[in-house]
Design an enzyme around this catalytic site. Structure first.
Site, PDB file in Angstrom:
ATOM      1  N   SER A 221      -7.297  53.557  50.836  1.00 39.62           N
ATOM      2  CA  SER A 221      -5.868  53.556  50.537  1.00 39.62           C
ATOM      3  C   SER A 221      -5.590  54.349  49.277  1.00 39.62           C
ATOM      4  CB  SER A 221      -5.346  52.122  50.349  1.00 39.62           C
ATOM      5  OG  SER A 221      -5.537  51.355  51.520  1.00 39.62           O
ATOM      6  N   SER A 259      -6.000  53.429  56.286  1.00 36.09           N
ATOM      7  CA  SER A 259      -5.578  53.732  54.923  1.00 36.09           C
ATOM      8  C   SER A 259      -4.132  53.319  54.698  1.00 36.09           C
ATOM      9  CB  SER A 259      -5.728  55.234  54.663  1.00 36.09           C
ATOM     10  OG  SER A 259      -5.560  55.543  53.293  1.00 36.09           O
ATOM     11  N   ASP A 261      -1.317  54.295  52.504  1.00 31.55           N
ATOM     12  CA  ASP A 261      -0.933  55.368  51.580  1.00 31.55           C
ATOM     13  C   ASP A 261       0.555  55.257  51.267  1.00 31.55           C
ATOM     14  OD1 ASP A 261      -3.563  56.381  51.816  1.00 31.55           O
ATOM     15  OD2 ASP A 261      -3.006  57.433  53.649  1.00 31.55           O
TER      16      ASP A 261
END
Length: 321
Positions: A221, A259, A261
């Site tokens: 992340s 992830s 983000d």
């Protein structure tokens, strides 16, 4: 053995716009950063607090989600109202909720009349190097980060919420950078960013790939905080926040399915007077700052051995040169 050094100290210059005096998010007037770092006994984690002046009476803000596999507390209200009403905190994934609760106590102590508050807490997963299930963050850790926030250059690499994070095959952590925009002979504006880097991909430096062995980490992340004194409204700040997520590609992010983000952008100005046609330079400032901050998060980190003897190596500076 090598000493942590910022990417510019290695002779590698990102972009063309001038930096602020510290080349940090704290170059934005009124923005302070505080951090609490926890290490030892299988732990490598912490808290990072971004504290802008004026948060008590709200500041314009926006959130951009690149991939929503994460726990960014408080986002729906930011989306709805276009403001933040608290500082912004970062930590490790499973400590997010303990941090939010301790943060709420800190906020209530400062506003005895409040019956509704919207703490902003973001995270990345530092479980590769830290015993994440222990959720070791206490109210004292959170309050220390908030109470000791300063306008100095924030510690980078293995500090605060970046103590246990990895990125692009190497030890990473906290990184920061800034750009200045001169709009008249008398002065201009500043864009600053702070990142908590913990994502996968192929490290790319100034367009050149730098292969690294993969790290079998739990979770990938990135949290990006963008601060500016530009007179922007929430919608315009959303455009800046999206560019911040785009900029991860410049250092080789693969935007993996697991992830989380996120970018959150805020302005310390409450007067939205900036013309759309003039956003090209702020977009460039965000892109360059995020790219440099991510590289600083790597070059300022040191090799770390953590939970279950997992190891993350610092990126070799000679290799980058």
């Amino acid at each position: 053995m090598q000493s942590p050094r910022r990417i510019r100290e290695l002779g590698l210059v990102v972009g063309t716009l001038p930096t602020g005096p510290l080349n940090a998010i704290t170059d934005v007037p009124g923005v302070r950063v505080g951090q609490t770092t926890i290490t030892g006994d299988g732990l490598n984690t912490g808290v990072t607090a971004i504290v802008p002046s004026g948060w008590e009476t709200t500041l314009p803000a926006a959130v951009a989600v690149g991939n929503g596999y994460g726990k960014l507390i408080g986002t729906t209200q930011v989306d709805e109202l276009g403001v933040i009403e608290t500082p912004i905190l970062l930590t490790g994934t499973l400590s997010t909720f303990r941090v939010a609760d301790a943060f709420l106590t800190w906020l209530l102590d400062r506003n005895p009349q409040a019956t509704s508050l919207n703490p902003i807490v973001g995270e990345t997963n530092d479980g590769h190097l830290s015993d994440i299930r222990r959720r070791p963050i206490t109210p004292a850790h959170v309050h220390n980060a908030l109470d000791n926030a300063t306008s100095d250059l924030p510690a980078e690499g293995c500090a605060g919420a970046g103590t246990g994070t990895t990125a692009l095959g190497f030890k990473a952590g906290i990184g920061t950078a800034s750009r200045t925009l001169r709009t008249s002979p008398a002065g201009g504006y500043t864009v600053g960013v702070l990142v908590q880097a913990n994502f996968s991909g192929l490290l790319t430096v100034l367009g050149r790939p730098v292969p690294a062995p993969p790290i079998d980490a739990d979770g990938n992340s990135c949290m990006i905080v963008v601060a500016t004194d530009l007179p922007l409204d929430s919608r315009q700040l959303g455009r800046l926040a999206r560019r911040a997520v785009f900029a991860m590609a410049r250092v080789g992010s693969d935007y993996a399915p697991g992830s989380g983000d996120y970018a959150i952008a805020f302005s310390t100005s409450r007067t939205a007077t900036y013309a759309e046609r003039d956003l090209r330079a702020p977009f460039q400032a965000v892109t360059e700052s995020v790219e440099e901050a991510l590289l600083n998060s790597l070059t300022m980190a040191h090799t770390t051995t953590g939970f279950n003897n997992h190891k993350a190596h610092a990126v070799p500076h000679d290799l980058l040169r």
